[in-house]
Scaffold this motif. Structure first.
Motif, PDB file in Angstrom:
ATOM      1  N   VAL A  15     -23.999 -48.186   3.212  1.00  0.00           N
ATOM      2  CA  VAL A  15     -23.442 -47.616   2.227  1.00  0.00           C
ATOM      3  C   VAL A  15     -23.929 -48.606   1.143  1.00  0.00           C
ATOM      4  O   VAL A  15     -23.371 -49.369   0.679  1.00  0.00           O
ATOM      5  CB  VAL A  15     -22.203 -46.983   2.089  1.00  0.00           C
ATOM      6  CG1 VAL A  15     -22.058 -46.044   1.021  1.00  0.00           C
ATOM      7  CG2 VAL A  15     -21.521 -46.423   3.752  1.00  0.00           C
TER       8      VAL A  15
ATOM      9  N   VAL B 121     -21.109 -51.660   3.251  1.00  0.00           N
ATOM     10  CA  VAL B 121     -20.938 -51.578   2.731  1.00  0.00           C
ATOM     11  C   VAL B 121     -21.925 -52.483   1.489  1.00  0.00           C
ATOM     12  O   VAL B 121     -21.164 -54.138   1.784  1.00  0.00           O
ATOM     13  CB  VAL B 121     -19.446 -50.636   1.213  1.00  0.00           C
ATOM     14  CG1 VAL B 121     -19.870 -51.554  -0.514  1.00  0.00           C
ATOM     15  CG2 VAL B 121     -18.951 -49.839   2.437  1.00  0.00           C
TER      16      VAL B 121
ATOM     17  N   ILE C 221     -24.295 -43.267  -5.758  1.00  0.00           N
ATOM     18  CA  ILE C 221     -23.865 -43.409  -3.398  1.00  0.00           C
ATOM     19  C   ILE C 221     -24.850 -43.484  -2.874  1.00  0.00           C
ATOM     20  O   ILE C 221     -26.148 -42.164  -2.827  1.00  0.00           O
ATOM     21  CB  ILE C 221     -22.600 -43.266  -3.395  1.00  0.00           C
ATOM     22  CG1 ILE C 221     -21.361 -42.741  -4.258  1.00  0.00           C
ATOM     23  CG2 ILE C 221     -22.718 -42.997  -1.343  1.00  0.00           C
ATOM     24  CD1 ILE C 221     -20.416 -41.963  -3.434  1.00  0.00           C
ATOM     25  N   ASN C 222     -25.726 -44.523  -2.689  1.00  0.00           N
ATOM     26  CA  ASN C 222     -27.078 -44.780  -1.827  1.00  0.00           C
ATOM     27  C   ASN C 222     -28.581 -43.724  -3.045  1.00  0.00           C
ATOM     28  O   ASN C 222     -28.605 -43.117  -2.091  1.00  0.00           O
ATOM     29  CB  ASN C 222     -27.080 -43.727  -0.254  1.00  0.00           C
ATOM     30  CG  ASN C 222     -26.552 -44.495   0.564  1.00  0.00           C
ATOM     31  OD1 ASN C 222     -25.954 -45.779   0.494  1.00  0.00           O
ATOM     32  ND2 ASN C 222     -26.813 -44.576   1.813  1.00  0.00           N
TER      33      ASN C 222
ATOM     34  N   ILE D 210     -18.391 -42.827   1.643  1.00  0.00           N
ATOM     35  CA  ILE D 210     -18.335 -44.119   2.361  1.00  0.00           C
ATOM     36  C   ILE D 210     -18.424 -43.409   3.856  1.00  0.00           C
ATOM     37  O   ILE D 210     -19.708 -43.515   4.808  1.00  0.00           O
ATOM     38  CB  ILE D 210     -17.459 -45.417   2.585  1.00  0.00           C
ATOM     39  CG1 ILE D 210     -17.960 -45.477   1.006  1.00  0.00           C
ATOM     40  CG2 ILE D 210     -17.944 -46.513   3.589  1.00  0.00           C
ATOM     41  CD1 ILE D 210     -16.577 -47.126   0.739  1.00  0.00           C
TER      42      ILE D 210
ATOM     43  N   TYR E 109     -21.951 -41.661   5.143  1.00  0.00           N
ATOM     44  CA  TYR E 109     -22.806 -42.503   4.612  1.00  0.00           C
ATOM     45  C   TYR E 109     -23.075 -43.113   5.694  1.00  0.00           C
ATOM     46  O   TYR E 109     -23.648 -43.710   6.636  1.00  0.00           O
ATOM     47  CB  TYR E 109     -23.137 -42.851   3.854  1.00  0.00           C
ATOM     48  CG  TYR E 109     -23.639 -41.999   2.345  1.00  0.00           C
ATOM     49  CD1 TYR E 109     -24.916 -40.849   2.272  1.00  0.00           C
ATOM     50  CD2 TYR E 109     -22.796 -41.128   1.392  1.00  0.00           C
ATOM     51  CE1 TYR E 109     -25.293 -40.308   1.219  1.00  0.00           C
ATOM     52  CE2 TYR E 109     -23.411 -39.716   0.496  1.00  0.00           C
ATOM     53  CZ  TYR E 109     -24.456 -39.406   0.708  1.00  0.00           C
ATOM     54  OH  TYR E 109     -25.005 -39.117  -0.688  1.00  0.00           O
ATOM     55  N   LYS E 110     -21.939 -43.686   6.434  1.00  0.00           N
ATOM     56  CA  LYS E 110     -22.074 -44.670   7.224  1.00  0.00           C
ATOM     57  C   LYS E 110     -22.489 -44.798   8.267  1.00  0.00           C
ATOM     58  O   LYS E 110     -22.520 -45.400   9.351  1.00  0.00           O
ATOM     59  CB  LYS E 110     -20.254 -45.596   6.868  1.00  0.00           C
ATOM     60  CG  LYS E 110     -19.403 -44.621   7.919  1.00  0.00           C
ATOM     61  CD  LYS E 110     -18.192 -46.104   7.909  1.00  0.00           C
ATOM     62  CE  LYS E 110     -17.636 -45.705   8.333  1.00  0.00           C
ATOM     63  NZ  LYS E 110     -17.475 -45.037   9.645  1.00  0.00           N
TER      64      LYS E 110
END
Length: 254
Positions: free
Chosen positions: A44, A75, A122-123, A140, A143-144
């Motif tokens: 992320v 992250v 974010i991304n 997070i 997405y992780k």
């Protein structure tokens, strides 16, 4: 043309304080509010657009650092200091018109009306306000869990005023590039004017250089110039303690 910015990203994480806490008391308090989830394979990338001239930015800066510590395996926190707050009386030493343009490009994609600080991307996929802590944590955790598309191996070392490296990437390379980001781990600034006048600000994850390389072959080499902002003290600490972060960003960017 659609790009899949892959990147990444190696950070010359310039360890100014040899891995000391960003703000020990505040970080400890904030960390208690969040429980770290188990690590997953996904990355992320959090890109915070911030400024030392913005009175609401320090809290978001601090939380971004806390999140980096909560998810060290997932992250990558990056702080881009924009220059449009400089007019108010304090010129942020880390600000750059390039980062303002980078934010503008994102907002064109997001169809957002204007740039604003505390914006967290974010991304490269979506954005929200960097002070919305619960929303950030939820994003997070989502997405992780994404899988890596292009595994990459990487080696590098300092040579004079440059960082030279070699890499090997797997998978489909069409319309992809390496993004190499030079990051200062931490800096303390005495702000004398502007909305944060008379405050001592501790910034972390500060982007001070960025370079992209078209990815046309599976194996390659490159070099990154060490920015002038890096002092001789930084060089001694950073390259003795430097660590290389190889992570893959999987989200599509227009």
């Amino acid at each position: 043309m659609r790009k899949l910015i892959l990147p990444v990203i190696f950070s010359l994480v310039l360890v100014l304080m040899a891995f000391k806490d960003y703000n020990t008391e505040k970080a400890a308090t904030l960390t208690k509010e969040w429980k770290r989830s188990e690590a997953a394979n996904g990355l992320v990338v959090l890109e915070l657009f911030t400024s030392q001239g913005c009175s609401s930015c320090p809290s978001a800066d601090a939380f971004l650092h806390v999140v980096q510590n909560l998810y060290p395996d997932n992250v990558l926190a990056l702080s881009y200091h924009v220059d449009y707050w400089n007019y108010i009386g304090w010129e942020d030493p880390f600000s750059s018109s390039d980062y303002t343009q980078k934010q503008r490009n994102y907002n064109t994609k997001f169809r957002s009306r204007s740039n604003y600080t505390l914006q967290l991307v974010i991304n490269g996929k979506e954005h929200l306000v960097g002070s919305h802590k619960t929303k950030i944590i939820n994003k997070i955790d989502s997405y992780k869990n994404l899988e890596q598309i292009n595994p990459i191996s990487f080696q590098g070392k300092r040579v004079d005023d440059k960082f030279v490296f070699s890499y090997e990437v797997e998978g489909n390379l069409k319309d992809k590039e390496l993004r190499l980001v030079t990051v200062l781990n931490e800096r303390i600034t005495q702000v004398k004017r502007g909305e944060n006048r008379n405050r001592s600000l501790k910034n972390a994850n500060i982007v001070v250089g960025e370079k992209t390389i078209p990815l046309t072959v599976e194996n390659g080499e490159g070099a990154v110039l060490i920015p002038d902002m890096v002092t001789s003290k930084d060089k001694v600490l950073s390259f003795y303690w430097y660590r290389t972060i190889i992570l893959i960003l999987r989200e599509e960017l227009s």
